[in-house]
Motif scaffolding. Structure first.
Motif, PDB file in Angstrom:
ATOM      1  N   SER A  51       0.853  -1.180   0.000  1.00 33.73           N
ATOM      2  CA  SER A  51       0.000   0.000   0.000  1.00 33.73           C
ATOM      3  C   SER A  51       0.891   1.232   0.000  1.00 33.73           C
ATOM      4  O   SER A  51       1.824   1.326   0.799  1.00 33.73           O
ATOM      5  CB  SER A  51      -0.893  -0.009   1.246  1.00 33.73           C
ATOM      6  N   ASP A  53       1.307   5.444   0.099  1.00 40.91           N
ATOM      7  CA  ASP A  53       0.718   6.728   0.438  1.00 40.91           C
ATOM      8  C   ASP A  53       1.248   7.748  -0.566  1.00 40.91           C
ATOM      9  O   ASP A  53       2.312   7.549  -1.150  1.00 40.91           O
ATOM     10  CB  ASP A  53       1.100   7.126   1.867  1.00 40.91           C
ATOM     11  N   PRO A  55       2.395  11.462  -0.457  1.00 35.56           N
ATOM     12  CA  PRO A  55       2.620  12.589   0.440  1.00 35.56           C
ATOM     13  C   PRO A  55       2.407  13.936  -0.255  1.00 35.56           C
ATOM     14  O   PRO A  55       2.404  14.023  -1.482  1.00 35.56           O
ATOM     15  CB  PRO A  55       4.090  12.417   0.853  1.00 35.56           C
ATOM     16  N   ARG A  59       0.374  15.069  -3.227  1.00 31.56           N
ATOM     17  CA  ARG A  59      -1.039  14.828  -2.918  1.00 31.56           C
ATOM     18  C   ARG A  59      -1.877  16.079  -3.186  1.00 31.56           C
ATOM     19  O   ARG A  59      -2.985  15.987  -3.712  1.00 31.56           O
ATOM     20  CB  ARG A  59      -1.187  14.399  -1.460  1.00 31.56           C
ATOM     21  N   SER A 121      -3.330   2.005  -3.683  1.00 29.33           N
ATOM     22  CA  SER A 121      -3.303   3.343  -3.093  1.00 29.33           C
ATOM     23  C   SER A 121      -4.720   3.798  -2.802  1.00 29.33           C
ATOM     24  O   SER A 121      -5.541   3.909  -3.713  1.00 29.33           O
ATOM     25  CB  SER A 121      -2.631   4.337  -4.038  1.00 29.33           C
ATOM     26  N   ASP A 122      -4.985   4.044  -1.525  1.00 27.77           N
ATOM     27  CA  ASP A 122      -6.285   4.593  -1.157  1.00 27.77           C
ATOM     28  C   ASP A 122      -6.415   6.032  -1.649  1.00 27.77           C
ATOM     29  O   ASP A 122      -7.493   6.475  -2.021  1.00 27.77           O
ATOM     30  CB  ASP A 122      -6.490   4.536   0.357  1.00 27.77           C
ATOM     31  N   VAL A 123      -5.301   6.765  -1.657  1.00 29.65           N
ATOM     32  CA  VAL A 123      -5.325   8.160  -2.105  1.00 29.65           C
ATOM     33  C   VAL A 123      -5.733   8.244  -3.569  1.00 29.65           C
ATOM     34  O   VAL A 123      -6.514   9.114  -3.960  1.00 29.65           O
ATOM     35  CB  VAL A 123      -3.952   8.835  -1.879  1.00 29.65           C
TER      36      VAL A 123
END
Length: 160
Positions: A51, A53, A55, A59, A121-123
């Motif tokens: 997973s 993120d 940053p 983002r 990736s949840d983002v």
């Protein structure tokens, strides 16, 4: 056809739901809660699931370009890679943030290019469960990088 986002078959399952509807958001929440890397077998073993993120400032760039829909519903298809839009973000945040975002993007691309892992990736609401999904994500990241490079050149030229 699967797009690689957590809601691969949203249109087939419920084409009457608008992307921002409560129903669609409920499916997003359910899909996020049950996400896993399926169909990624290499040599009979499941690929390792990683997973990632995203940053800031990368983002914040992605959020700024989230104009087609919302990532929670449509994944990376919600994010425009229009160079003019990315350049506007670059002008707003300045050269230092653009450089940092590009370095973060390089690291993200390196992780996605590692075909021994299923990247989620949840983002971005995306997972690389197969090669087509990985290619889609890499194409998106390359387009974002091209926009950031052009925006960086524009901002850097304005700073001098």
């Amino acid at each position: 056809m699967s797009t690689g986002n957590l809601l691969d078959d949203r249109d087939a399952l419920a084409p009457e739901w608008s992307p921002n509807s409560q129903e669609c958001q409920a499916v997003v929440a359910l899909a996020s809660a049950t996400r896993h890397c399926r169909g990624g077998l290499r040599g009979g073993e499941a690929m390792a699931d990683v997973s990632v993120d995203v940053p800031s400032p990368l983002r914040t760039c992605i959020a700024f370009c989230e104009v087609e829909c919302v990532v929670g519903c449509c994944g990376i298809d919600a994010v425009s890679t229009d160079p003019d839009l990315i350049e506007e973000w670059c002008r707003q945040v300045g050269s230092a943030a653009v450089i940092e975002a590009r370095l973060q993007l390089i690291e993200l691309i390196e992780v996605v290019e590692d075909r021994s892992r299923c990247v989620a990736s949840d983002v971005l609401n995306h997972r690389t469960h197969d090669e087509a999904a990985r290619r889609e994500l890499l194409d998106f990241l390359a387009a974002l990088d091209a926009g950031l490079a052009a925006g960086d050149a524009s901002v850097s030229g304005a700073d001098t």
